[in-house]
Design a protein around this motif. Structure first.
Motif, PDB file in Angstrom:
ATOM      1  N   GLU A   8      -5.146   1.315   3.165  1.00 34.70           N
ATOM      2  CA  GLU A   8      -4.772   0.188   4.030  1.00 34.70           C
ATOM      3  C   GLU A   8      -4.775   0.588   5.496  1.00 34.70           C
ATOM      4  OE1 GLU A   8      -2.308  -2.708   6.251  1.00 34.70           O
ATOM      5  OE2 GLU A   8      -1.977  -0.572   6.050  1.00 34.70           O
ATOM      6  N   GLU A   9      -4.251   1.780   5.787  1.00 34.34           N
ATOM      7  CA  GLU A   9      -4.067   2.160   7.190  1.00 34.34           C
ATOM      8  C   GLU A   9      -5.377   2.591   7.858  1.00 34.34           C
ATOM      9  OE1 GLU A   9      -1.517   1.480   8.769  1.00 34.34           O
ATOM     10  OE2 GLU A   9       0.303   1.713   7.570  1.00 34.34           O
ATOM     11  N   HIS A  46      -2.604  -6.542   7.960  1.00 36.18           N
ATOM     12  CA  HIS A  46      -2.128  -6.248   6.597  1.00 36.18           C
ATOM     13  C   HIS A  46      -3.168  -6.717   5.581  1.00 36.18           C
ATOM     14  CE1 HIS A  46       2.003  -5.388   7.860  1.00 36.18           C
ATOM     15  NE2 HIS A  46       1.917  -6.420   8.680  1.00 36.18           N
ATOM     16  N   HIS A 103       7.213  -6.258   3.212  1.00 34.96           N
ATOM     17  CA  HIS A 103       6.864  -5.194   4.160  1.00 34.96           C
ATOM     18  C   HIS A 103       8.017  -4.998   5.131  1.00 34.96           C
ATOM     19  CE1 HIS A 103       4.336  -2.880   6.967  1.00 34.96           C
ATOM     20  NE2 HIS A 103       3.447  -2.811   5.992  1.00 34.96           N
ATOM     21  N   HIS A 125       0.842  -1.198   0.000  1.00 31.36           N
ATOM     22  CA  HIS A 125       0.000   0.000   0.000  1.00 31.36           C
ATOM     23  C   HIS A 125       0.874   1.245   0.000  1.00 31.36           C
ATOM     24  CE1 HIS A 125       0.753   0.909   4.333  1.00 31.36           C
ATOM     25  NE2 HIS A 125       0.937  -0.397   4.393  1.00 31.36           N
ATOM     26  N   ASP A 149       6.769   1.760   5.606  1.00 30.00           N
ATOM     27  CA  ASP A 149       5.554   0.958   5.808  1.00 30.00           C
ATOM     28  C   ASP A 149       4.617   1.155   4.617  1.00 30.00           C
ATOM     29  OD1 ASP A 149       3.137  -0.153   6.531  1.00 30.00           O
ATOM     30  OD2 ASP A 149       3.205   0.549   8.594  1.00 30.00           O
ATOM     31  N   GLY A 150       4.600   0.193   3.737  1.00 31.33           N
ATOM     32  CA  GLY A 150       3.786   0.271   2.527  1.00 31.33           C
ATOM     33  C   GLY A 150       4.641   0.480   1.290  1.00 31.33           C
TER      34      GLY A 150
HETATM   35 ZN   LIG Z   1       1.748  -1.486   6.100  1.00 31.56          ZN
END
Ligand SMILES: [Zn+2]
Length: 409
Positions: free
Chosen positions: A129-130, A357, A195, A83, A94-95
């Protein structure tokens, strides 16, 4: 030749990282890339360019997820990705590591295989996603699998009162089409997500990459404490009904229960009313986040926290209520796929994670695996999260090895 190829990979990784570096960056150096905002639009535009540069076919699905295809989209596709949105003040990795890494892994495979792959390979950017803006995580993948009801999704509201439907429409997604995408799901054979690790297990193993075994069951509980407002300077201690004392007992009880059961429990958010320095609070709301290796342990922790809260509430003459807001069941990643990957990568560590996730959402329906890149800080959802360039590239190479085996093996 090999050295040059490695140098190329490093240069292309850094180029991609530089292109993303300023998008959604806040003055503190963290990233605010919330779904369907201008920063998100720029991240998605970057994705489109990355696909175009590689002559990969770009597609936006009915739920706003972006797909870049190498080979003819069709049955048996191997999918990789992650993401591009972030939490408030999130880190760079992160992503984006998973999305950038997926494009670079495809480049690696293309440098080794001139002809089209025997089964299509897709890079995906799952939208929202978050859940930083609308409160629900993994919206794009949950809509796709049918786990999130499209009507509920459309009605989600951000802090300024904008609905998810309105936000998606203004970003050019037709919200009337939101919903399960069975045809797309059934055409995917395997999903693999790279990830950054969100703890520091790999640093302890001294390993650049590892494979996920499972996602711990986790949930959120909303806690309400109702006492009695009073004057901090005149109300005698024995006459008070102070919800803050019960709150303090809960925070401590959560920490102690988590330590006893070797899991995690956190009170990270609280709203105090009326929030006055010279007053006993009248009421308080707080949120408890708990994560454990199994549902039974998670229940034990919650039961113990509730018992401690109720005992303290009785003692203080305060009303206490606890509502479960959400619980996500445990995810076990496909064990055959996991063993195959561990063997391919020469016996890398296998580690569980407490974080949710898209791969966890998809694992309900298709074989799914996650590869983690070492994060020695162990910090996540913060600008302090960090994977060295070497470890990022180790992640890319691992992903290329896995994809090659899944497509040609
Ligand atoms: Zn993530």
């Amino acid at each position: 030749v090999r050295e040059r190829a490695q140098g190329d990979l490093l240069a292309r990784f850094q180029e991609a990282w530089d292109e993303l570096a300023e998008i959604g960056r806040n003055p503190e150096g963290g990233y605010d890339r919330f779904a369907w905002t201008e920063a998100d639009r720029q991240m998605r535009a970057w994705f489109s360019r990355a696909a175009a540069e590689r002559n990969m076919t770009l597609e936006q699905d009915r739920n706003g997820n972006l797909w870049a295809w190498w080979g003819e989209p069709g049955d048996g596709a191997i999918v990789t990705g992650s993401h591009l949105d972030s939490v408030p003040g999130g880190g760079a990795f992160d992503g984006p590591l998973g999305v950038v890494g997926s494009f670079l892994a495809v480049d690696e495979l293309r440098s080794r295989h001139e002809e089209s792959p025997p089964r299509a390979v897709a890079v995906v950017d799952f939208s929202d996603e978050e859940g930083a803006r609308f409160g629900v995580a993994c919206v794009g993948s949950r809509l796709m699998t049918g786990e999130l009801d499209p009507d509920r999704a459309r009605r989600l509201v951000d802090e300024s009162g904008v609905t998810l439907a309105e936000a998606m429409r203004s970003a050019g997604v037709d919200d009337k089409l939101l919903g399960p995408d069975e045809a797309r799901l059934s055409a995917i054979t395997t999903y693999v997500e790279l990830h950054i690790e969100q703890g520091r297990a790999l640093a302890d193993f001294d390993a650049p990459v590892g494979v996920a075994t499972a996602i711990w069951p986790h949930g959120r509980w909303r806690l309400r404490f109702k006492g009695e407002a009073n004057h901090a300077g005149t109300a005698r201690l024995q006459d008070r009904h102070d919800p803050m004392l019960v709150f303090a007992a809960v925070v401590t009880a959560a920490r102690e229960a988590a330590a006893r059961h070797q899991c995690l429990a956190t009170v990270g958010k609280a709203l105090v009313h009326p929030n006055a320095t010279n007053g006993v609070a009248s009421s308080l709301q707080a949120w408890l986040d708990a994560r454990a290796p199994d549902a039974e342990t998670l229940n034990s922790v919650i039961t113990e926290v509730r018992a401690a809260a109720e005992a303290s509430a009785n003692e203080q003459g305060v009303e206490f209520e606890c509502y479960q807001e959400s619980v996500t069941a445990a995810v076990s990643f496909n064990s055959d796929l996991r063993r195959r990957i561990v063997t391919l990568l020469g016996g890398v560590p296998e580690i569980p994670t407490g974080a949710g996730h898209d791969a966890g959402i998809l694992s309900e329906r298709i074989p799914t695996a996650m590869v983690f890149a070492r994060n020695p800080t162990g910090v996540s959802h913060s600008p302090a999260e960090r994977s060295s360039v070497e470890d990022c590239l180790a992640g890319v190479r691992a992903l290329a090895v896995i994809l090659e085996d899944l497509v040609w093996g």
